[in-house]
Design a protein around this motif. Structure first.
Motif, short mmCIF file in Angstrom:
data_model
loop_
_atom_site.label_atom_id
_atom_site.label_comp_id
_atom_site.label_asym_id
_atom_site.label_seq_id
_atom_site.Cartn_x
_atom_site.Cartn_y
_atom_site.Cartn_z
N ILE A 48 0.24 -23.26 14.79
CA ILE A 48 1.44 -23.94 14.30
C ILE A 48 2.16 -23.04 13.31
CG2 ILE A 48 0.53 -26.25 14.70
CD1 ILE A 48 0.22 -26.41 11.55
N THR A 49 3.45 -23.27 13.16
CA THR A 49 4.27 -22.46 12.27
C THR A 49 5.15 -23.39 11.44
OG1 THR A 49 6.13 -22.33 13.78
CG2 THR A 49 4.44 -20.65 14.03
N SER A 50 5.62 -22.89 10.30
CA SER A 50 6.60 -23.67 9.54
C SER A 50 7.30 -22.75 8.55
CB SER A 50 5.94 -24.83 8.79
OG SER A 50 5.52 -24.42 7.51
N SER A 51 8.39 -23.25 8.00
CA SER A 51 9.12 -22.45 7.02
C SER A 51 8.43 -22.49 5.65
CB SER A 51 10.54 -22.98 6.90
OG SER A 51 10.50 -24.34 6.53
N ARG A 52 7.40 -23.31 5.53
CA ARG A 52 6.66 -23.39 4.26
C ARG A 52 5.55 -22.34 4.24
NH1 ARG A 52 10.27 -25.31 1.90
NH2 ARG A 52 11.37 -26.80 3.16
N LEU A 215 -1.03 -30.01 15.43
CA LEU A 215 0.32 -30.42 15.87
C LEU A 215 0.84 -31.57 15.01
CD1 LEU A 215 -0.02 -30.13 19.76
CD2 LEU A 215 1.38 -28.69 18.25
N ILE A 216 -0.07 -32.45 14.61
CA ILE A 216 0.34 -33.55 13.72
C ILE A 216 0.73 -32.98 12.35
CG2 ILE A 216 -0.41 -35.67 12.56
CD1 ILE A 216 -2.38 -36.06 14.98
N ARG A 217 -0.08 -32.04 11.86
CA ARG A 217 0.25 -31.44 10.55
C ARG A 217 1.58 -30.70 10.62
NH1 ARG A 217 -1.28 -26.80 7.46
NH2 ARG A 217 -2.57 -25.97 9.14
N GLU A 218 1.82 -30.00 11.73
CA GLU A 218 3.08 -29.27 11.86
C GLU A 218 4.27 -30.23 11.77
OE1 GLU A 218 4.20 -27.52 15.73
OE2 GLU A 218 4.49 -25.65 14.64
N ALA A 219 4.16 -31.37 12.45
CA ALA A 219 5.26 -32.35 12.40
C ALA A 219 5.41 -32.91 10.99
CB ALA A 219 5.00 -33.47 13.41
N ALA A 220 4.26 -33.09 10.30
CA ALA A 220 4.31 -33.66 8.95
C ALA A 220 4.89 -32.68 7.94
CB ALA A 220 2.90 -34.09 8.52
N LEU A 221 4.76 -31.38 8.22
CA LEU A 221 5.27 -30.36 7.29
C LEU A 221 6.78 -30.29 7.28
CD1 LEU A 221 2.87 -27.31 7.86
CD2 LEU A 221 3.04 -28.77 5.85
N GLU A 222 7.36 -30.71 8.40
CA GLU A 222 8.82 -30.58 8.52
C GLU A 222 9.52 -31.47 7.50
OE1 GLU A 222 11.22 -31.02 12.45
OE2 GLU A 222 9.63 -29.53 12.66
N GLY A 223 10.34 -30.86 6.69
CA GLY A 223 11.16 -31.64 5.76
C GLY A 223 10.49 -32.02 4.46
N VAL A 224 9.22 -31.64 4.25
CA VAL A 224 8.62 -31.91 2.94
C VAL A 224 8.64 -30.65 2.09
CG1 VAL A 224 7.21 -33.86 3.68
CG2 VAL A 224 6.23 -31.56 3.74
#
Ligand SMILES: Nc1nc2c(ncn2[C@@H]2O[C@H](COP(=O)(O)OP(=O)(O)OP(=O)(O)O)[C@@H](O)[C@H]2O)c(=O)[nH]1
Ligand SMILES: [Mg+2]
Length: 320
Positions: A48-52, A215-224
């Protein structure tokens, strides 16, 4: 007289190319683009990836198959100054991983000047003499050619200052798909000769349950924002096929817990009238269904695991 075929192009010579297999790990600061690059090379999302920063929390293997090689990429957490026990554990994962691999890929984003974080990592890498190191300048789509050239020179200089001989310095854009194949071409000759290490077609050895939690964590990271991304952990408790469903309409029940550290964080995660949590559920469910190839009922609960990032017992419970 017939034309001579160059030796390397005859079928016999091709058959003599030794098969190579081995491990290359990606290391670098948090947010350098290691996981995005891993996914681009594998051709499918395995990490998973994120901007955080500090998204990746364990070493994730992604497998690249070639006729003459099997390249196993090991994506690692971003190495950083730890502020919690979790941070220390993540750094341990990185150091254990780079001691074990055949090649180290050091990722440095093109759009940020080299900083103390990069130098800190490079210093440690300089101490690992036996392993070839490739400097990978990531996110090249974000900069003009002049800035990229300056970054490549800076990376070269960093190597010289610390006594690291880069086997290669490669600029890539995982998002733009630029030079990604070339990077694999350059890593493969640095692997030892050897047989297949994973079955043909396997793209990762991540257990399904772990991928679903990620995948659940990735979705949860979005916008926090702020501290909250670090406070989120997800554990899949159960995945069971729903009983009594017709064979052509199966349903997989997934029970998962989303942990946060403090009761005060609950409201943000759940959102007004549960809207945010519902969004996280819907978004991750789509990804999970695509991954598993079956319709899913996702039962997602929010729980507090007080200060879990600092508590050895809680960390163990959450799999660290
Ligand atoms: N424009 C652009 N953005 C990128 C590229 N590669 C990664 N990113 C973005 O950079 C951010 C961080 O990417 P990740 O792949 O999660 O970074 P990471 O190094 O794995 O981060 P940690 O797991 O926290 O250590 C995400 O928002 C990505 O979309 C790239 O080639 N181009
Ligand atoms: Mg990552």
């Amino acid at each position: 007289m017939s034309a001579r075929i160059p030796a390397a192009e005859t079928p016999d010579a091709a058959a003599q190319v030794p098969h190579r297999s081995g491990f290359a790990c990606f290391v670098g600061r948090p947010n350098a683009g290691k996981s995005t690059l891993t996914n681009a090379l594998v051709g499918q999302k395995v990490a998973i990836t994120s901007s955080r920063p500090q998204t990746t929390r364990h070493s994730v293997r992604g497998i690249v198959h070639r006729p003459d090689a099997q390249l196993i990429l090991v994506d690692t957490p971003g190495l950083h100054k730890p502020r919690t026990l979790l941070g220390e554990r993540l750094n341990d994962v990185v150091r254990t991983t780079w001691a074990e691999v055949d090649v180290i890929g050091f990722c440095l984003p093109a759009d940020q000047k080299l900083g103390p974080g990069d130098t800190y990592i490079a210093r440690e890498l300089a101490g690992i003499k036996k392993t070839p190191k490739v400097a990978i300048v990531t996110k090249t789509d974000l900069v003009e050619s002049q800035q990229l050239a300056e970054q490549l020179i800076a990376v070269d200089r960093l190597g010289q200052e610390l006594g690291i001989e880069w086997a290669q310095i490669v600029p890539v854009s995982a998002v733009g798909g630029d030079q990604v194949t070339l990077l694999a071409d350059l890593l493969i000759p640095l692997l030892p000769e050897g047989p297949l290490l994973y079955p043909e077609g396997d793209l990762t050895d991540e257990p399904e349950q772990v991928m679903v939690a990620e995948l659940i964590r990735e979705a949860a990271l979005e916008g926090v924002r702020d501290e909250l991304p670090h406070s989120i952990a997800v554990v899949v408790e159960e995945m069971i096929p729903r009983e009594g469903r017709p064979a052509d309409r199966p349903l997989l029940d997934i029970h998962a817990n989303l942990y946060i550290e403090r009761p005060s964080q609950k409201g943000i995660i759940i959102g007004p009238k549960g809207a945010r949590l519902k969004e996280v559920g819907t978004k991750s469910r789509h990804h999970i269904e695509a991954l598993l190839g079956t319709p899913v009922f996702l039962d997602l609960h929010v729980k507090v695991a007080k200060d879990w990032q600092r508590d050895p017992k809680q960390l163990r419970k959450l799999g660290f």
